[in-house]
Structures are given as C-alpha cells and as structure tokens.
Design a protein around this motif. Structure first.
Motif, PDB file in Angstrom:
ATOM      1  N   ARG A  28       0.834  -1.212   0.000  1.00 17.66           N
ATOM      2  CA  ARG A  28       0.000   0.000   0.000  1.00 17.66           C
ATOM      3  C   ARG A  28       0.863   1.254   0.000  1.00 17.66           C
ATOM      4  O   ARG A  28       0.673   2.154  -0.814  1.00 17.66           O
ATOM      5  N   HIS A  94     -15.071   4.571  -4.655  1.00 21.91           N
ATOM      6  CA  HIS A  94     -14.210   3.960  -3.646  1.00 21.91           C
ATOM      7  C   HIS A  94     -13.111   4.904  -3.164  1.00 21.91           C
ATOM      8  O   HIS A  94     -12.374   4.579  -2.236  1.00 21.91           O
ATOM      9  N   HIS A 123     -22.566   3.448   1.498  1.00 25.43           N
ATOM     10  CA  HIS A 123     -22.863   2.773   2.751  1.00 25.43           C
ATOM     11  C   HIS A 123     -22.945   1.262   2.571  1.00 25.43           C
ATOM     12  O   HIS A 123     -22.269   0.501   3.253  1.00 25.43           O
ATOM     13  N   ASN A 126     -19.192   0.237   0.044  1.00 25.74           N
ATOM     14  CA  ASN A 126     -17.872   0.599   0.568  1.00 25.74           C
ATOM     15  C   ASN A 126     -17.732   0.243   2.043  1.00 25.74           C
ATOM     16  O   ASN A 126     -16.677  -0.187   2.490  1.00 25.74           O
ATOM     17  N   TYR A 127     -18.799   0.474   2.774  1.00 24.75           N
ATOM     18  CA  TYR A 127     -18.731   0.242   4.217  1.00 24.75           C
ATOM     19  C   TYR A 127     -19.148  -1.194   4.565  1.00 24.75           C
ATOM     20  O   TYR A 127     -18.318  -2.012   4.966  1.00 24.75           O
ATOM     21  N   HIS A 130     -17.394  -4.024   2.188  1.00 23.88           N
ATOM     22  CA  HIS A 130     -15.929  -4.105   2.236  1.00 23.88           C
ATOM     23  C   HIS A 130     -15.389  -4.279   3.638  1.00 23.88           C
ATOM     24  O   HIS A 130     -14.346  -4.885   3.833  1.00 23.88           O
ATOM     25  N   LYS A 131     -16.085  -3.785   4.618  1.00 22.48           N
ATOM     26  CA  LYS A 131     -15.599  -4.013   5.987  1.00 22.48           C
ATOM     27  C   LYS A 131     -15.970  -5.415   6.459  1.00 22.48           C
ATOM     28  O   LYS A 131     -15.171  -6.100   7.056  1.00 22.48           O
ATOM     29  N   TRP A 274      -8.069  -8.954   9.131  1.00 30.99           N
ATOM     30  CA  TRP A 274      -9.018  -8.458   8.115  1.00 30.99           C
ATOM     31  C   TRP A 274      -8.445  -8.702   6.717  1.00 30.99           C
ATOM     32  O   TRP A 274      -9.143  -9.163   5.826  1.00 30.99           O
ATOM     33  N   PRO A 308      -9.099  -1.450  -1.408  1.00 37.08           N
ATOM     34  CA  PRO A 308     -10.224  -0.943  -2.206  1.00 37.08           C
ATOM     35  C   PRO A 308     -10.039   0.483  -2.697  1.00 37.08           C
ATOM     36  O   PRO A 308     -10.690   0.882  -3.650  1.00 37.08           O
ATOM     37  N   ASP A 309      -9.127   1.235  -2.076  1.00 31.09           N
ATOM     38  CA  ASP A 309      -8.995   2.637  -2.472  1.00 31.09           C
ATOM     39  C   ASP A 309      -7.691   2.939  -3.194  1.00 31.09           C
ATOM     40  O   ASP A 309      -7.329   4.103  -3.336  1.00 31.09           O
TER      41      ASP A 309
ATOM     42  N   ILE B 340     -11.453   2.818   4.592  1.00 27.53           N
ATOM     43  CA  ILE B 340     -11.660   2.225   3.275  1.00 27.53           C
ATOM     44  C   ILE B 340     -12.931   2.666   2.565  1.00 27.53           C
ATOM     45  O   ILE B 340     -13.092   2.406   1.392  1.00 27.53           O
ATOM     46  N   CYS B 341     -13.866   3.311   3.260  1.00 26.01           N
ATOM     47  CA  CYS B 341     -15.163   3.478   2.591  1.00 26.01           C
ATOM     48  C   CYS B 341     -15.470   4.899   2.112  1.00 26.01           C
ATOM     49  O   CYS B 341     -16.402   5.099   1.347  1.00 26.01           O
TER      50      CYS B 341
END
Lengths: 384, 383
Positions: A28, A94, A123, A126-127, A130-131, A274, A308-309, B340-341
């Motif tokens: 990253r 993203h 929401h 992405n949230y 992905h979480k 994670w 993801p970003d 991340i979001c």
C-alpha cells in the motif's frame, strides 16, 4: 468459518499473520507514494473513452430504425454504461482517485450512471460489504438478501425459486443494487428507522426517474418516429450493463473457494486478520486487457478487497506481489477463467435452492465454501 | 490582522467555495435562457452535466468547475513571472483590484491550490486575468508556476475574494507600504487608478532586495513620471537596509494623515501594526498577509474547528478527527472507521492534518478521511 479459525485454516502462526500484514502494508505504501501523472492520465483517458462512447452511441441511435445503426449504437451505449459503472463509478466512489484532489473525479462528488444513488452505495458497498466481507448476517452482498449461497444460510421453501430470482436479479441488476441499501430484511423485521427508509426511497425514486426518463423517454422522443427502436436500443444497453456487472460481481465472492465467515469473534479481528479474510473471501478471474478494463479491474477482486482505495490500474502489479505472498505462506489464491468461475457460482445458486438433505456434501465440506463453522478445519485442509 | 481574517485569506481554496456535486445544479447562469437550455440539456446528460462532456472538447467550456487556460508566462525578474490566464465559462469576470484568486495546478497528477493577488485591471482588456508569482525558496509550487507552466496549460480557478481593496471613490491621500511580492495587490490598484486616469495623492514605499529583484520597476517609474500625484520611494535593502517603522516619518512625513494599505512579510506587517496602534490610527491601516501560519501548523495535535465559526476542540496528534468531532457532539459523517469506505470524507478548509496510516500531511483544499486523520496543528473542517 469464524474469523479466529482463519489462522488454523491457513496453517499460519500469529507471527505469520503479522508478517503478511506488514508486507501488504508495504505494498500500500509503495503504491501510494508512486501515484503520479501517468495514473492521472489513465483515469482521464478512461473518462474520455467512456464519454466518447456515450456521445457516439446516442448520436448513432438517431438512426436507430436502421438495423446496423441500432446494433452499433446499442453496443457503444452498452459499453459506455459498463465502463461508467465499473472502471469509473465503482472505483471513483471507492476513493481510488481522491489523491488527485480533483473535485470532478472524487468519491464525494461522483454520481454514477445507474439507478443506485452514490451516497447509498457508499454505505452498502464501501462500508458494509468491504468491511464485513462475506460475514453471513452482516454483509448483505452474501446472496443479496434473496439467494442462499452458503449452507449456513437456513433453507426456506422460498429458496426453491432461486434459479428464477437469480435470472431476474441479473437482468434487473441496477434496480437490485438501487434497493440494496434499503435492506428489505431489516424493514420487514421492523429494525429500520422508517424516516431513514422513506428518505432513501425518495432519493432512489428521484434517481430512477431521471435515469429512466433519459433512456426511455427523452432520447426516444428526440429521435421522433424512431421512438420504439431507440427505446429498445437503450433498454438493451441497460440489460448489457446489468448482466455484465452482475456477472463480474457474482464471480467476485460466490465461486468455489471464496470463503464465508461467521459473526462470532468478528469484533476482536485485527487489521491484519481483516487482510486475511479479504484474501480468503474473494475470487479473481483471468482476463485479457479488454475484459480487464470492462470489469473495472475487478478481475482482480482479491487485490481490490485488500486495497479498495488504491487506483485500479495498479491492481495487476499488486496482484503479482499478492500472489507471491500467497505462495510463500501457502494461502489459497482463488482464480480461474471467467466462464469457469461463473459456472461454479451458478451451480451453487441452483444447488442451494434445495434443502441440505438433498445435497451430498455437509456444511463443513461443501465445495462452495470449504468450511463454515470450523471444527474439522485441520482435517479438511489436510484432505485437500 | 486577526486569525479569523487570516483564515478568510486561506479560504480562497475551492473547498470553501463549496464544490458542486455532479447532481447539484450549477450557479444560476447570467442569462435566463442559458439556464433553461442547460436544464434541458442536463436531462440528456444526467447524472452528469453538459459541461462534463463539453470541457473534453474545449477545457474552458465548463461552468461546473472554474477553469482557466494559461495564455502567457511573462518573466518579471529572475524569480518572478506573471501568468496571464483566460478564464472559462462560469467566471463572471467581476473582481476588485487588490483581491486574490485561488489557482489550482496539477503536478505529478495531483491538484494543488494556492492563492495569488490579481495584478490585472478589472473590467479592462481582453477578459484575461493575471497574477504575478514570486518563487519562494521553500515553495515547490511557486517554482513550478513560474517555470513549469506552458501556455495552454489548464488550471483551476476559485472565485476572486478579499477585503484588501480601495473604496470607491478612493481616499484623497494614500500610502501603499509594500515589500517583495507584497507589491502585487497594490500593483493591481495602481494600474486601475492609472487606467482610470485619476490618481489621488499616492505615496508608494516599496522594499526589494535590489533593483534586479524589484517587481514592476520600469512600469512604476513610468507611472511616477506620468503622475505628479504619485511619489515612489524604493528601499533597496541590500544597500539601504530594511526600512524600520521608526524611519517611516523620514520617508513619508505625513504618513499619519494617509489611509494606508500594507502588504509584505509578516515581520514588516507586525511592525506596521505596532506603529499604527501606538499612534491610535489602527482603523486607517489595511493589511494583507500572504503566508499566515496557523499556530503550530505541521505539529502534532491542535485546535480542530468544525465548520467556519463552529464548535472547536483541543486534540492530541493521535485522536482522529472523527473521534474529536463526535466527542463534542458534531454530527460527523462516518462509515467503516478504518479508512476504506470514504463515507467520512470532508473538505479541509484550513490548516493541516496528518494521515495516521502514512504520516502524510494534507493541506487546506484537500478532502480528508476523518476516521484515519489527526490534527497536525490547528485546522478547520467543512462539516
């Protein structure tokens, strides 16, 4: 499986997990530091191609009554919608391009060419997705609230209709996505704040009206006597996009080997754990340059879930390094041909329409996800 | 100048102006028919605006974001150049001499924003604007602006603003007190007075290192030769030393009777403020600061302000901005809380914050993820 079982599943020690985490952190950092004008040029070029296709398609469809023009216009428009949703919309929202500090290519301002409002997508996708990737009962992308894709989801007679729901979802995918964040299940159970639901519904309604108005009213009217042929062309372009985005997304988490996880012990998961869950829960597919672009680089689903970003055009180089890490620590890295991966996905959806007693494998040894509840992990792994 | 005023100055960045969303309407265009046309066209381009397509044909054909194109880069001295910029659609053309404009340039793929005083004359000429940039030893961006921009380069613009302007009509007796690039806003005013053909009684006291380093030197001398009303005092500090405020009366005996506009390095302006205050003339001194450091900028922790004039809280360098906001009851947008979001992204209106994952410092004008950023000095968030 439970998050805490991942280590055992992969034969990893605590130190291994930390070491893998550090290696991924390094990737990253290196990518972030090396982002420069060539990346910026990539996204700007993609935007130009996409908008060029939109204009080309719309203009060509002014002759939509002429069959070759219908085919050419529909193809261009369909491709434009695909690129907009995948490489542009999904990735810009993203925050992959936020580093450019460009107010016009930014997660906080991008509204994409589909019926789902960007704000709600942020929401639900992405949230939540992905979480809580592949955590049954938390990530509503697991079966999209209507499909049983793991034996840990209890069978209900309604699941018998799965092959049909699946086909409907694929065809109307953009509407499925639009309603996704409403979380029908929560509404049904009375768990959702009614005011929030109403506000969301209004927002969706407004966007649907604008989107549908454009494709099914304004442009067909503009083409005058060719109203119907323009309308069918636009509908076909939307269908193309729906089927394609559905397929890419379903191949990301439902082929065999993409693990699902349980809620237990999720709260104590560390950032490095994670990472592991993202790697085990996602599946890639092999793609040439064209499919890669049209999938928005989501053929690199594993890399996308790890980072993801980070800009999508960097996923190929990230993938080489992630595969090296997986090889070094003997962690599964799920990939295959697009059709092969989709065939496995479809098999699972059709098969799990039936109750478990008609299925040969047990929940702990099912092909679609190797181990759900733990317990026999070690032996399973040894048995290959 | 107060810190609030300093902040205003820094708010020239686009974040403060509010960045339009793709689905929000653009500023009402001047002509009503244009608005109607745009409304109809946007039905075709939804969720984008017609501008999103048009600017691909010509970079200036967009009112969604103010854009400009560099027409000319004119060297002024060895370390300064004037950029002549043609603004695109959406630029309404009105500004006042002495105001500054936000300019964004792309470098290594990233847009960077700075503010510069306009040196062009409002409502005059071919519709271009100009700013004059002096390369700062530590300023990588100012260096890029004067030597790295080719004519044709597209830049972003933020609407002109600033209170450092002359009243209309101007006072009868004026003192301009400037040093270095602090001359630029005053140059805008002098050019405007010159073009108008009515020069009040003006004294310009300008400090520069030496003749080669002095901005607009020939033009000023010409102007002074044209107008009896304009007197020029050049303080070339390599030879003459700095002009102390104690010596001001020697150079301009009637300084106290003049309405004064001052712009230059912080130390000079602090001294001037001291002198005017001691003389009980504070109301007659107008000051413009270029480089205001918010206290402790770049350090660890600081005061976080939520919205201009909103709630504030003191935090250390490890507390995320999201936690800081929630601790004082601000309705912060949030999502994953792990970076991340992008649900929590808000514009940084002033100061700087640190990305806790990478250690990178983000500056005003950036949009920041509050869940993984902490204050690096005092900062203001747009929530």
């Amino acid at each position: 499986m439970a998050v805490t079982d991942i280590k055992a599943f992969c034969h990893l020690t605590e130190a291994d997990v930390e070491a893998i985490g550090r290696e991924l952190d390094d990737i990253r950092r290196e990518i972030e530091e090396s982002r420069d004008e060539s990346d910026a040029a990539y996204i700007r070029r993609s935007i130009k191609i996409q908008r060029g296709l939109v204009v080309g398609g719309r203009v060509t469809l002014f002759a939509s009554a002429f069959p070759p023009a219908w085919v050419a216009g529909t193809t261009m428009l369909g491709l434009a919608k695909i690129i907009e949703n995948m490489e542009l919309g999904h990735n810009v929202i993203h925050g992959q391009w936020d580093w450019m500090n460009d107010p016009e290519i930014h997660s906080s301002s991008w509204e994409w060419d589909t019926t789902c409002p960007s704000e709600q997508w942020k929401h639900s996708h992405n949230y939540m997705h992905h979480k809580y990737t592949n955590v049954v009962g938390k990530d509503t992308d697991v079966g999209y609230g209507i499909l049983r894709v793991t034996r840990d989801q209890k069978w209900h007679p309604i699941n018998l209709g799965q092959p049909l729901y699946n086909a409907l979802l694929a065809s109307l995918f953009q509407y499925g996505v639009a309603l996704h964040d409403l979380d029908m299940e929560a509404i049904r159970k009375g768990k959702k704040d009614k005011r929030v639901a109403r506000r969301q519904l209004k927002q969706i309604g407004k966007k649907v009206a604008r989107q549908a108005g454009k494709d099914y009213l304004v442009f067909p009217l503009l083409t005058g006597p060719q109203f119907v042929s323009t309308l069918t062309a636009n509908a076909t372009a939307n269908l193309m996009r729906n089927l394609w985005s559905y397929m890419v997304i379903f191949c990301g988490h439902f082929p065999d080997g993409a693990e699902k996880f349980t809620l237990e012990e999720l709260a104590s998961e560390t950032p490095h754990e994670w990472y592991l869950r993202q790697m085990l829960g996602s599946a890639n597919f092999k793609a040439g340059p064209l499919l890669q672009f049209l999938s928005g680089n989501l053929c690199y689903q594993i890399e996308h879930h790890l980072f993801p970003d980070l800009p999508s055009n960097r996923y190929p180089e990230i993938a080489e390094r992630v595969q090296a890490i997986c090889a070094k620590y003997e962690i599964p890295y799920t990939t295959g041909s697009l059709l092969g991966q989709y065939a496995k996905t479809l098999r699972t959806i059709w098969k799990l329409a039936l109750p478990d007693r008609f299925l040969t494998a047990t929940a702990d040894a099912a092909p679609e996800t190797a181990s759900e509840r733990g317990g026999t992990i070690q032996s399973l792994r040894l048995a290959g | 100048m107060s810190r609030a005023a300093a902040l205003r100055r820094r708010l020239a960045t686009p974040a403060a102006g509010g960045l339009p969303n793709a689905h929000s309407e653009v500023e009402p265009p001047p002509v009503k028919q244009m608005g109607l046309l745009r409304g109809i066209a946007s039905r075709l381009t939804t969720p984008l605006l017609p501008d999103d397509y048009l600017h691909l044909l010509n970079p200036l054909w967009s009112a969604r974001e103010l854009r400009g194109q560099v027409v000319e880069v004119r060297p002024e001295t060895d370390t300064a150049a004037t950029l002549v910029i043609k603004p695109g659609w959406g630029w309404n053309g009105s500004y006042r001499a002495g105001q500054y404009v936000g300019i964004g340039v792309q470098l290594r793929g990233r847009w960077h924003w700075r503010s510069y005083s306009l040196t062009s004359v409002p409502e005059h000429g071919d519709g271009t604007i100009s700013i004059t940039v002096k390369a700062m030893p530590e300023g990588f961006l100012s260096g890029h602006l004067i030597s790295g921009l080719e004519p044709g380069t597209v830049v972003r613009l933020a609407a002109p603003q600033g209170e450092f302007v002359l009243p209309d009509p101007p006072p009868e007796r004026i003192l301009f007190l400037t040093a270095g690039s602090g001359l630029t806003p005053v140059m805008g005013m002098l050019r405007m007075l010159h073009r108008r053909g009515s020069m009040p009684d003006v004294v310009l006291v300008h400090s520069a290192r030496n003749a080669a380093d002095a901005l607009f030197r020939d033009e000023l001398h010409e102007m002074a030769a044209t107008w009896d009303e304009l007197r020029l005092h050049e303080q070339l500090t390599d030879d003459m030393g700095l002009l102390s405020m104690d010596e001001l009366a020697d150079v301009v005996p009637d300084w106290a009777e003049r309405e004064t506009w001052a712009c230059g390095p912080p130390a000079m302006l602090d001294d001037a403020e001291g002198l005017w205050k001691r003389s009980h003339l504070t109301g007659r001194l107008h000051i413009e600061r270029f480089s205001v450091q918010l206290d402790g900028a770049g350090g660890e922790g600081g005061t976080v302000t939520f919205g201009v004039g909103g709630k504030t809280t003191e935090v250390d360098g490890a507390t995320t901005l999201l936690e800081a906001g929630e601790s004082v009851g601000v309705m912060m947008p949030f999502g994953c809380r792990m970076g991340i979001c992008q649900s929590c992204v808000v514009p940084l209106l002033g100061g700087s914050v640190r990305d806790l994952r990478t250690g990178d410092v983000r500056q005003e004008g950036d949009r920041v993820q509050t869940c993984i950023s902490a204050a690096a000095g005092d900062c203001v968030l747009g929530v």
